[in-house]
Design a protein around this motif. Structure first.
Motif, PDB file in Angstrom:
ATOM      1  N   ALA A  16       0.891  -1.186   0.058  1.00  0.00           N
ATOM      2  CA  ALA A  16       0.072   0.011   0.144  1.00  0.00           C
ATOM      3  C   ALA A  16       0.772   1.242   0.030  1.00  0.00           C
ATOM      4  N   LEU A  17       1.939   1.307   0.825  1.00  0.00           N
ATOM      5  CA  LEU A  17       2.809   2.189   0.725  1.00  0.00           C
ATOM      6  C   LEU A  17       3.642   2.557  -0.453  1.00  0.00           C
ATOM      7  N   LEU A  18       4.098   1.449  -1.103  1.00  0.00           N
ATOM      8  CA  LEU A  18       4.806   1.552  -2.306  1.00  0.00           C
ATOM      9  C   LEU A  18       3.887   2.011  -3.488  1.00  0.00           C
ATOM     10  N   ALA A  19       2.470   1.570  -3.422  1.00  0.00           N
ATOM     11  CA  ALA A  19       1.608   2.114  -4.442  1.00  0.00           C
ATOM     12  C   ALA A  19       1.181   3.688  -4.371  1.00  0.00           C
ATOM     13  N   MET A  20       1.407   4.194  -3.037  1.00  0.00           N
ATOM     14  CA  MET A  20       1.006   5.641  -2.756  1.00  0.00           C
ATOM     15  C   MET A  20       2.183   6.355  -3.371  1.00  0.00           C
ATOM     16  N   ALA A  21       3.324   5.797  -3.100  1.00  0.00           N
ATOM     17  CA  ALA A  21       4.434   6.499  -3.637  1.00  0.00           C
ATOM     18  C   ALA A  21       4.407   6.950  -5.123  1.00  0.00           C
ATOM     19  N   GLU A  22       3.748   5.932  -5.854  1.00  0.00           N
ATOM     20  CA  GLU A  22       3.558   6.100  -7.272  1.00  0.00           C
ATOM     21  C   GLU A  22       2.571   7.118  -7.598  1.00  0.00           C
ATOM     22  N   LYS A  23       1.557   7.702  -6.932  1.00  0.00           N
ATOM     23  CA  LYS A  23       0.395   8.217  -7.085  1.00  0.00           C
ATOM     24  C   LYS A  23       0.802   9.690  -7.100  1.00  0.00           C
ATOM     25  N   ILE A  24       1.762  10.140  -6.659  1.00  0.00           N
ATOM     26  CA  ILE A  24       2.409  11.666  -6.578  1.00  0.00           C
ATOM     27  C   ILE A  24       3.349  11.868  -7.346  1.00  0.00           C
ATOM     28  N   GLN A  25       3.658  12.759  -8.183  1.00  0.00           N
ATOM     29  CA  GLN A  25       4.773  13.276  -8.984  1.00  0.00           C
ATOM     30  C   GLN A  25       5.719  13.888  -8.064  1.00  0.00           C
ATOM     31  N   HIS A  26       5.723  14.269  -6.987  1.00  0.00           N
ATOM     32  CA  HIS A  26       6.779  15.008  -6.110  1.00  0.00           C
ATOM     33  C   HIS A  26       8.038  14.090  -5.759  1.00  0.00           C
ATOM     34  N   PRO A  27       9.218  14.502  -6.186  1.00  0.00           N
ATOM     35  CA  PRO A  27      10.190  13.153  -5.838  1.00  0.00           C
ATOM     36  C   PRO A  27      10.716  13.094  -4.328  1.00  0.00           C
ATOM     37  N   LYS A  28      10.414  14.171  -3.486  1.00  0.00           N
ATOM     38  CA  LYS A  28      10.704  14.096  -2.238  1.00  0.00           C
ATOM     39  C   LYS A  28       9.492  13.444  -1.466  1.00  0.00           C
ATOM     40  N   PHE A  29       8.291  13.511  -2.104  1.00  0.00           N
ATOM     41  CA  PHE A  29       7.194  12.664  -1.441  1.00  0.00           C
ATOM     42  C   PHE A  29       7.548  11.116  -1.558  1.00  0.00           C
ATOM     43  N   ARG A  30       7.778  10.823  -2.586  1.00  0.00           N
ATOM     44  CA  ARG A  30       8.225   9.371  -3.203  1.00  0.00           C
ATOM     45  C   ARG A  30       9.489   8.841  -2.151  1.00  0.00           C
ATOM     46  N   GLU A  31      10.520   9.737  -2.028  1.00  0.00           N
ATOM     47  CA  GLU A  31      11.260   9.445  -1.197  1.00  0.00           C
ATOM     48  C   GLU A  31      11.066   9.147   0.276  1.00  0.00           C
ATOM     49  N   GLU A  77      16.577  21.795   1.812  1.00  0.00           N
ATOM     50  CA  GLU A  77      17.779  21.822   0.827  1.00  0.00           C
ATOM     51  C   GLU A  77      17.096  21.789  -0.578  1.00  0.00           C
ATOM     52  N   TYR A  78      15.915  20.811  -0.897  1.00  0.00           N
ATOM     53  CA  TYR A  78      15.289  20.871  -2.006  1.00  0.00           C
ATOM     54  C   TYR A  78      14.705  22.059  -2.485  1.00  0.00           C
ATOM     55  N   THR A  79      14.065  22.779  -1.493  1.00  0.00           N
ATOM     56  CA  THR A  79      12.980  23.906  -1.508  1.00  0.00           C
ATOM     57  C   THR A  79      14.312  24.976  -2.047  1.00  0.00           C
ATOM     58  N   ARG A  80      15.204  25.051  -1.534  1.00  0.00           N
ATOM     59  CA  ARG A  80      16.305  25.970  -1.775  1.00  0.00           C
ATOM     60  C   ARG A  80      16.625  26.069  -3.240  1.00  0.00           C
ATOM     61  N   MET A  81      16.966  24.652  -3.581  1.00  0.00           N
ATOM     62  CA  MET A  81      17.644  24.638  -4.955  1.00  0.00           C
ATOM     63  C   MET A  81      16.380  24.949  -5.928  1.00  0.00           C
ATOM     64  N   ARG A  82      15.194  24.610  -5.596  1.00  0.00           N
ATOM     65  CA  ARG A  82      13.977  24.782  -6.419  1.00  0.00           C
ATOM     66  C   ARG A  82      13.855  26.212  -6.441  1.00  0.00           C
ATOM     67  N   GLN A  83      13.745  27.146  -5.839  1.00  0.00           N
ATOM     68  CA  GLN A  83      13.896  28.519  -6.019  1.00  0.00           C
ATOM     69  C   GLN A  83      14.880  29.079  -6.558  1.00  0.00           C
ATOM     70  N   GLU A  84      16.103  28.578  -6.868  1.00  0.00           N
ATOM     71  CA  GLU A  84      17.273  28.957  -7.699  1.00  0.00           C
ATOM     72  C   GLU A  84      16.792  28.562  -8.977  1.00  0.00           C
ATOM     73  N   ARG A  85      16.261  27.482  -9.214  1.00  0.00           N
ATOM     74  CA  ARG A  85      15.716  26.932 -10.432  1.00  0.00           C
ATOM     75  C   ARG A  85      14.701  27.903 -11.069  1.00  0.00           C
ATOM     76  N   LYS A  86      13.767  28.242 -10.079  1.00  0.00           N
ATOM     77  CA  LYS A  86      12.608  29.075 -10.556  1.00  0.00           C
ATOM     78  C   LYS A  86      13.269  30.601 -10.873  1.00  0.00           C
TER      79      LYS A  86
END
Length: 246
Positions: free
Chosen positions: A129-144, A172-181
């Motif tokens: 159930a957990l592994l199936a849930m990980a595939e339902k959301i596109q966000h990489p940090k949620f999957r991790e 750290e991911y949020t900081r890098m995403r702000q730089e990419r934006k």
């Protein structure tokens, strides 16, 4: 296509919709628009552009829904971690904890947490159930995070340590995403400048040859080819922007 339907939320709203039905519906709609344009005495190139415009609009709408769900997950993920940190993996079954947390987060996170709980109750296999849930959301940090939860459940690890490490990783991911934006905004400005220069050059050519620009672009083979090349460049640029924004 199945992933795009899932990430955009379309398959959640319409559970009966399969990728095959989606493709068939798009082909039927594009064909109907093409023949309708021909019946209205539009040229074959104009009818083809109308059908292509419909497909482009559908594709853009799906990308918009995917981006909206991605951003909504990004906004709720830290809140989800904060609530998760208030529980211990030994204080209750993990999917029950997720069900208790779900009312405090927004969609699409709330829906997948509830679905994970019900799937675990029905099948009796929490890991699946957990592994199936990980595939339902596109966000990489949620999957991790979900995969780490599954590993923690399997080895009875301390959830407090997992949540703490996930918080640091998410910051750290949020900081890098702000730089990419910031890079994306600069790229859009450059593209607008190039577009304005292209319009100026085309207008100058129109005054030199003495033929209306619309006549050249829509009723000649070189003009249609030039429009196609411009469309491909814009689509590739948009695709790269989306990749940078995630």
């Amino acid at each position: 296509m199945e992933q795009r339907l899932l990430y955009s939320g379309i398959s959640v709203r319409f559970p009966f919709l399969t990728p095959e039905l989606w493709i068939l519906a798009n082909l039927a709609a594009g064909t109907a628009v093409y023949f309708l344009a021909l019946l209205l005495r539009v040229s074959w190139s104009g009818a083809l552009m109308a059908a292509g415009g419909l497909w482009l609009a559908v594709w853009a709408a799906m990308n918009y829904c995917m981006g909206r769900n991605y951003n909504a997950t990004d906004e709720n993920l830290m809140k989800f971690l904060d609530f998760l940190g208030n529980y211990s993996i030994t204080s209750g079954e993990i999917t029950a904890v997720l069900s208790q947390v779900s009312p405090y987060v927004g969609e699409p996170l709330r829906g997948v947490l509830d679905a994970c709980y019900y799937e675990a109750q029905t099948s009796g296999d929490t890991s699946i159930a957990l592994l199936a849930m990980a595939e339902k959301i596109q966000h990489p940090k949620f999957r991790e995070l979900v995969r780490n939860l599954e590993i923690s459940l399997r080895y009875s690890a301390d959830m407090t340590v997992l949540v703490s490490q996930s918080r640091r990783s998410l910051r750290e991911y949020t900081r890098m995403r702000q730089e990419r934006k910031a890079m994306v905004r600069e790229a859009w400005v450059n593209m607008l400048i190039l577009g304005a220069m292209t319009v100026v050059i085309l207008k100058a050519m129109e005054s030199l040859v003495g033929i209306p620009l619309s006549e050249i672009l829509l009723h000649t083979v070189p003009g249609i080819g030039a429009l196609a090349v411009i469309a491909v460049i814009l689509l590739l640029f948009y695709r790269q922007v989306r990749l940078l924004d995630q």
